[in-house]
Every structure is written in structure tokens, then in C-alpha cells.
Write a protein that holds these residues in place. Structure first.
Motif, PDB file in Angstrom:
ATOM      1  N   MET A  28       0.845  -1.183   0.000  1.00  0.00           N
ATOM      2  CA  MET A  28       0.000   0.000   0.000  1.00  0.00           C
ATOM      3  C   MET A  28       0.889   1.244   0.000  1.00  0.00           C
ATOM      4  O   MET A  28       1.853   1.308   0.755  1.00  0.00           O
ATOM      5  N   LYS A  29       0.545   2.224  -0.807  1.00  0.00           N
ATOM      6  CA  LYS A  29       1.259   3.491  -0.794  1.00  0.00           C
ATOM      7  C   LYS A  29       0.860   4.273   0.451  1.00  0.00           C
ATOM      8  O   LYS A  29      -0.272   4.163   0.915  1.00  0.00           O
ATOM      9  N   ARG A  30       1.799   5.054   0.955  1.00  0.00           N
ATOM     10  CA  ARG A  30       1.452   5.870   2.112  1.00  0.00           C
ATOM     11  C   ARG A  30       0.444   6.941   1.696  1.00  0.00           C
ATOM     12  O   ARG A  30       0.433   7.374   0.539  1.00  0.00           O
ATOM     13  N   PRO A  31      -0.414   7.385   2.626  1.00  0.00           N
ATOM     14  CA  PRO A  31      -1.370   8.439   2.291  1.00  0.00           C
ATOM     15  C   PRO A  31      -0.635   9.697   1.825  1.00  0.00           C
ATOM     16  O   PRO A  31       0.458  10.000   2.292  1.00  0.00           O
ATOM     17  N   ARG A  32      -1.267  10.438   0.934  1.00  0.00           N
ATOM     18  CA  ARG A  32      -0.598  11.621   0.384  1.00  0.00           C
ATOM     19  C   ARG A  32      -0.793  12.864   1.230  1.00  0.00           C
ATOM     20  O   ARG A  32      -0.126  13.863   1.023  1.00  0.00           O
ATOM     21  N   GLY A  33      -1.708  12.828   2.179  1.00  0.00           N
ATOM     22  CA  GLY A  33      -1.916  13.992   3.032  1.00  0.00           C
ATOM     23  C   GLY A  33      -3.140  13.817   3.911  1.00  0.00           C
ATOM     24  O   GLY A  33      -3.828  12.799   3.859  1.00  0.00           O
ATOM     25  N   LEU A  34      -3.400  14.827   4.700  1.00  0.00           N
ATOM     26  CA  LEU A  34      -4.535  14.824   5.617  1.00  0.00           C
ATOM     27  C   LEU A  34      -5.761  15.382   4.900  1.00  0.00           C
ATOM     28  O   LEU A  34      -5.706  16.471   4.319  1.00  0.00           O
ATOM     29  N   ASN A  35      -6.857  14.654   4.926  1.00  0.00           N
ATOM     30  CA  ASN A  35      -8.125  15.181   4.432  1.00  0.00           C
ATOM     31  C   ASN A  35      -8.794  15.954   5.560  1.00  0.00           C
ATOM     32  O   ASN A  35      -9.068  17.135   5.448  1.00  0.00           O
ATOM     33  N   HIS A  36      -9.071  15.261   6.666  1.00  0.00           N
ATOM     34  CA  HIS A  36      -9.608  15.933   7.841  1.00  0.00           C
ATOM     35  C   HIS A  36      -9.348  15.100   9.080  1.00  0.00           C
ATOM     36  O   HIS A  36      -9.094  13.909   9.007  1.00  0.00           O
TER      37      HIS A  36
END
Length: 167
Positions: A1-9
Motif C-alpha cells: 500500500m502506498k502511504r497516504p498523500r496527506g490529511l483530508n480531515h
């Protein structure tokens, strides 16, 4: 799995949407950009009426709040130490941090800091109306491979000292 690209909320609880809206829009300058209102929780199926509000930061990510009908407790009532759970928000310069500090004090908000963290971050700390501890921080320098190596060593040592054989 790729790491998340950023914070949504990130989501917190409020028992007073009006005070929350004022704090985040008028004091911190965020924009109210979205909401959800329903009689059931989609992720659990629980029958609970709620309002979910989203306040946008400069990078497009949001701080969100749930006001849940009948919910009387908020983050003031947590059994955790008040200093531990917090949300750190970036500012772009020391001038911005100092201006925010003065603005918060002018609003009658108790502020702790400016605190220097390892020569990397300079931060102020305060609470929102819901008891959520917030940190405004200016990152003085970028973290690098040496920081990552030191963190890996420190975490390994902490784990070895704090892990029991039953863990």
C-alpha cells in the motif's frame, strides 16, 4: 500500500457548534466549507442524529467536528492528560506565529509559549472551546535523514525498555 498523500480531515466532538464556528472562522481564519447532517452514522449504522462540520485550512485539509444530539461530553472530559492529545497546525514564519500569539491573547485565550522544540519547531499552545488542545508551530528547519536515523534509534530503545514479555 502506498502511504497516504496527506490529511483530508481530523474529526473532534463539539457540544456547541456556534462557539466552534466562531473560533475556527473568526479567530483562526478558517473557512466553513462543508457539512453532513444525518440520523444515522454511515460507518457504524448507529441511529444517532448529528451535524458534521468542516473548517478548511490553507492547504485544503480540514478540521471537522461532530455535534451529536444528546452528547453532553466533549474533550474537557477526557481522562487523558490535557497536554497529550493535540493537533499541531503549521504557520509559515515566526512573524505569523507571533501575530497569532498576539491575536489569541487579544481574544482572551490563554496561550503557552513560544516553546522551542529541539531547535526544529517553535510553537504556541492553547485550547479551543471544546477542550481540543491546539498547537500553532513554525518549523525552523526541514527534517533530514539524520533526524530519521535518530528517531529510529530512540524508538527502538523506548520499545526495548517499555515492552514486557506479555505485550
Amino acid at each position: 500500500m502506498k502511504r497516504p498523500r496527506g490529511l483530508n480531515h481530523v474529526a473532534y466532538v463539539t457540544t456547541d457548534t456556534a462557539a466552534t464556528k466562531r473560533f475556527y472562522t473568526e479567530i483562526l481564519g478558517m473557512k466553513l466549507v462543508g457539512h453532513a447532517i444525518d440520523d444515522s452514522v454511515g460507518s457504524t449504522g448507529e441511529q444517532t442524529r448529528f451535524l458534521h462540520t468542516f473548517f478548511e485550512m490553507g492547504d485544503g485539509s480540514c478540521i471537522a467536528f461532530f455535534e451529536i444530539e444528546g452528547q453532553l461530553l466533549d474533550h474537557h472530559d477526557s481522562p487523558l492528560p490535557r497536554w497529550a492529545p493535540h493537533l499541531a497546525l503549521s504557520v509559515g514564519s515566526m512573524d505569523e506565529l507571533n501575530a497569532a500569539h498576539q491575536r489569541l491573547l487579544g481574544e482572551g485565550i490563554k496561550v503557552r509559549g513560544v516553546i522551542d522544540h529541539e531547535g526544529t519547531w517553535k510553537s504556541i499552545y492553547f485550547f479551543d472551546p471544546n477542550g481540543v488542545r491546539l498547537e500553532l508551530t513554525y518549523q525552523v528547519r526541514q527534517l533530514n535523514d539524520d533526524d530519521a536515523a535518530a528517531a529510529t534509534t530512540a524508538v527502538a530503545q523506548w520499545i526495548s525498555e517499555h515492552t514486557t514479555s506479555t505485550s
